[in-house]
Design a protein around this motif. Sequence first.
Motif, PDB file in Angstrom:
ATOM      1  N   VAL A   1       1.363  -0.978   1.697  1.00 42.84           N
ATOM      2  CA  VAL A   1       2.493  -0.662   0.825  1.00 42.84           C
ATOM      3  C   VAL A   1       3.114   0.666   1.238  1.00 42.84           C
ATOM      4  CG1 VAL A   1       3.188  -0.120  -1.544  1.00 42.84           C
ATOM      5  CG2 VAL A   1       1.556  -1.971  -1.112  1.00 42.84           C
ATOM      6  N   ASN A   2       4.415   0.645   1.503  1.00 40.67           N
ATOM      7  CA  ASN A   2       5.145   1.869   1.847  1.00 40.67           C
ATOM      8  C   ASN A   2       5.539   2.670   0.621  1.00 40.67           C
ATOM      9  OD1 ASN A   2       5.166   1.975   4.634  1.00 40.67           O
ATOM     10  ND2 ASN A   2       7.009   0.729   4.842  1.00 40.67           N
ATOM     11  N   SER A   3       5.978   1.980  -0.428  1.00 44.17           N
ATOM     12  CA  SER A   3       6.417   2.658  -1.641  1.00 44.17           C
ATOM     13  C   SER A   3       6.333   1.688  -2.808  1.00 44.17           C
ATOM     14  CB  SER A   3       7.852   3.173  -1.493  1.00 44.17           C
ATOM     15  OG  SER A   3       8.756   2.098  -1.290  1.00 44.17           O
ATOM     16  N   ALA A   4       6.403   2.238  -4.025  1.00 40.66           N
ATOM     17  CA  ALA A   4       6.306   1.410  -5.226  1.00 40.66           C
ATOM     18  C   ALA A   4       7.209   1.975  -6.311  1.00 40.66           C
ATOM     19  CB  ALA A   4       4.869   1.348  -5.719  1.00 40.66           C
TER      20      ALA A   4
ATOM     21  N   ASN B   1      -0.763   4.784 -16.991  1.00 39.54           N
ATOM     22  CA  ASN B   1      -0.254   6.102 -17.372  1.00 39.54           C
ATOM     23  C   ASN B   1       0.813   6.621 -16.417  1.00 39.54           C
ATOM     24  OD1 ASN B   1      -1.840   6.325 -19.684  1.00 39.54           O
ATOM     25  ND2 ASN B   1      -3.554   7.210 -18.567  1.00 39.54           N
ATOM     26  N   HIS B   2       0.884   6.038 -15.226  1.00 40.57           N
ATOM     27  CA  HIS B   2       1.940   6.415 -14.266  1.00 40.57           C
ATOM     28  C   HIS B   2       3.222   5.625 -14.511  1.00 40.57           C
ATOM     29  CE1 HIS B   2      -0.618   8.904 -11.650  1.00 40.57           C
ATOM     30  NE2 HIS B   2      -1.575   8.032 -11.925  1.00 40.57           N
ATOM     31  N   LEU B   3       3.197   4.700 -15.456  1.00 41.22           N
ATOM     32  CA  LEU B   3       4.355   3.837 -15.691  1.00 41.22           C
ATOM     33  C   LEU B   3       5.006   4.181 -17.032  1.00 41.22           C
ATOM     34  CD1 LEU B   3       2.703   0.455 -14.630  1.00 41.22           C
ATOM     35  CD2 LEU B   3       3.731   2.212 -13.176  1.00 41.22           C
TER      36      LEU B   3
ATOM     37  N   ASP C   1      -2.546   7.485  -4.267  1.00 42.70           N
ATOM     38  CA  ASP C   1      -3.985   7.279  -4.449  1.00 42.70           C
ATOM     39  C   ASP C   1      -4.241   6.386  -5.657  1.00 42.70           C
ATOM     40  OD1 ASP C   1      -4.663   8.808  -2.257  1.00 42.70           O
ATOM     41  OD2 ASP C   1      -4.909  10.658  -3.414  1.00 42.70           O
ATOM     42  N   ALA C   2      -3.531   6.657  -6.758  1.00 41.70           N
ATOM     43  CA  ALA C   2      -3.678   5.823  -7.951  1.00 41.70           C
ATOM     44  C   ALA C   2      -3.205   4.402  -7.666  1.00 41.70           C
ATOM     45  CB  ALA C   2      -2.886   6.421  -9.112  1.00 41.70           C
ATOM     46  N   LEU C   3      -2.115   4.280  -6.916  1.00 40.68           N
ATOM     47  CA  LEU C   3      -1.600   2.955  -6.568  1.00 40.68           C
ATOM     48  C   LEU C   3      -2.603   2.189  -5.722  1.00 40.68           C
ATOM     49  CD1 LEU C   3       0.688   0.840  -6.447  1.00 40.68           C
ATOM     50  CD2 LEU C   3       1.513   2.029  -4.396  1.00 40.68           C
ATOM     51  N   ASN C   4      -3.170   2.825  -4.716  1.00 36.84           N
ATOM     52  CA  ASN C   4      -4.115   2.133  -3.837  1.00 36.84           C
ATOM     53  C   ASN C   4      -5.388   1.737  -4.575  1.00 36.84           C
ATOM     54  OD1 ASN C   4      -2.560   2.114  -1.451  1.00 36.84           O
ATOM     55  ND2 ASN C   4      -3.094   4.250  -1.029  1.00 36.84           N
ATOM     56  N   THR C   5      -5.828   2.571  -5.508  1.00 40.01           N
ATOM     57  CA  THR C   5      -6.987   2.200  -6.330  1.00 40.01           C
ATOM     58  C   THR C   5      -6.671   0.953  -7.146  1.00 40.01           C
ATOM     59  OG1 THR C   5      -7.747   4.494  -6.489  1.00 40.01           O
ATOM     60  CG2 THR C   5      -8.538   2.962  -8.171  1.00 40.01           C
TER      61      THR C   5
ATOM     62  N   LEU D   1      -4.412  -1.383  -6.377  1.00 38.84           N
ATOM     63  CA  LEU D   1      -4.272  -2.533  -5.480  1.00 38.84           C
ATOM     64  C   LEU D   1      -5.634  -3.086  -5.068  1.00 38.84           C
ATOM     65  CD1 LEU D   1      -1.370  -1.307  -3.159  1.00 38.84           C
ATOM     66  CD2 LEU D   1      -1.233  -2.841  -5.132  1.00 38.84           C
ATOM     67  N   LYS D   2      -6.592  -2.209  -4.816  1.00 33.79           N
ATOM     68  CA  LYS D   2      -7.940  -2.666  -4.467  1.00 33.79           C
ATOM     69  C   LYS D   2      -8.591  -3.393  -5.634  1.00 33.79           C
ATOM     70  CE  LYS D   2      -8.725   1.019  -1.073  1.00 33.79           C
ATOM     71  NZ  LYS D   2      -9.481   2.271  -0.772  1.00 33.79           N
ATOM     72  N   GLU D   3      -8.346  -2.891  -6.842  1.00 32.09           N
ATOM     73  CA  GLU D   3      -8.944  -3.502  -8.031  1.00 32.09           C
ATOM     74  C   GLU D   3      -8.333  -4.868  -8.330  1.00 32.09           C
ATOM     75  OE1 GLU D   3     -11.868  -3.438 -10.953  1.00 32.09           O
ATOM     76  OE2 GLU D   3     -11.494  -1.964  -9.365  1.00 32.09           O
ATOM     77  N   LEU D   4      -7.094  -5.110  -7.867  1.00 27.22           N
ATOM     78  CA  LEU D   4      -6.471  -6.420  -8.069  1.00 27.22           C
ATOM     79  C   LEU D   4      -7.342  -7.543  -7.536  1.00 27.22           C
ATOM     80  CD1 LEU D   4      -2.695  -5.881  -7.162  1.00 27.22           C
ATOM     81  CD2 LEU D   4      -3.620  -6.469  -9.409  1.00 27.22           C
ATOM     82  N   ASN D   5      -8.010  -7.310  -6.408  1.00 31.20           N
ATOM     83  CA  ASN D   5      -8.843  -8.347  -5.812  1.00 31.20           C
ATOM     84  C   ASN D   5     -10.063  -8.688  -6.664  1.00 31.20           C
ATOM     85  OD1 ASN D   5      -7.201  -8.662  -3.544  1.00 31.20           O
ATOM     86  ND2 ASN D   5      -8.262  -7.051  -2.407  1.00 31.20           N
ATOM     87  N   LYS D   6     -10.415  -7.804  -7.590  1.00 30.56           N
ATOM     88  CA  LYS D   6     -11.593  -8.021  -8.432  1.00 30.56           C
ATOM     89  C   LYS D   6     -11.227  -8.560  -9.815  1.00 30.56           C
ATOM     90  CE  LYS D   6     -13.773  -3.975  -6.255  1.00 30.56           C
ATOM     91  NZ  LYS D   6     -14.350  -2.641  -6.523  1.00 30.56           N
ATOM     92  N   THR D   7      -9.952  -8.737 -10.084  1.00 35.32           N
ATOM     93  CA  THR D   7      -9.527  -9.154 -11.418  1.00 35.32           C
ATOM     94  C   THR D   7      -9.998 -10.558 -11.763  1.00 35.32           C
ATOM     95  OG1 THR D   7      -7.385  -9.794 -10.474  1.00 35.32           O
ATOM     96  CG2 THR D   7      -7.513  -7.651 -11.567  1.00 35.32           C
TER      97      THR D   7
END
Length: 217
Positions: free
Chosen positions: A112-115, A214-216, A137-141, A143-149
């Motif tokens: 991901v380049n940007s969000a 919290n970033h949204l 860093d928060a975004l990448n954390t 995205l990684k957690e998406l695979n565990k949902t």
Amino acid sequence: MVGLIVYNGKIYTQTNTKINPTDAKALKDDKLGTTKGNIDEWSRQKEYDEELASTIGVTDVYSVKGYDKNFRIMVDQGQDGNKYAEFFENLNGITISSGKDVFGKLNLVGNVNSAQWRAFSDWDNDIDNYKPIFDMDALNTFLKELNKTKPLPREQDSDPINNSRNNEEYRELALQLKDGSTVKLTLLRDGYIYYGLADVYFEMNEGVFSMFWNHLK
């Protein structure tokens, strides 16, 4: 009708991932065939059983570089000066044991380049009022957690999105990938994530989701 293509015995439908014609040209891979454009709202099952049957008219179909053709294919339509590319994905009739079975196929982690994000009212009125996400860093954390949902079936009487169409509980997340595509996800405040026309939605670990939510704001 929802745009669909029948390929290799599977139904591929329009997707929430978008791409412009220039970037799509670089992703276009092998030609898989040409759609028949033979399906409409009155079609019977036998029309759906035909290879490359579709609701989108007659157009060439291609595999996509970097993606499994059992999951994603693409078309390139229109005339010069008014061309557009579109992805179609096989999201129904597949086994989904965790988020990885969907989000893993989108190649999000490390790509991901940007969000950006926007609230429900902007999404609902098609207002391009996106706000950037700066904490990668928060975004990448996230995205990684998406695979565990955890996948949950979408049922009309219990689908949480039905009661969350407001600015406090609903966010659209737009992820710009390195290959030029933009993946859009729907997030609900209680930790639920939706992608496209999938028959399931996903529940994320509360702690990870809350930190990202919290970033949204």
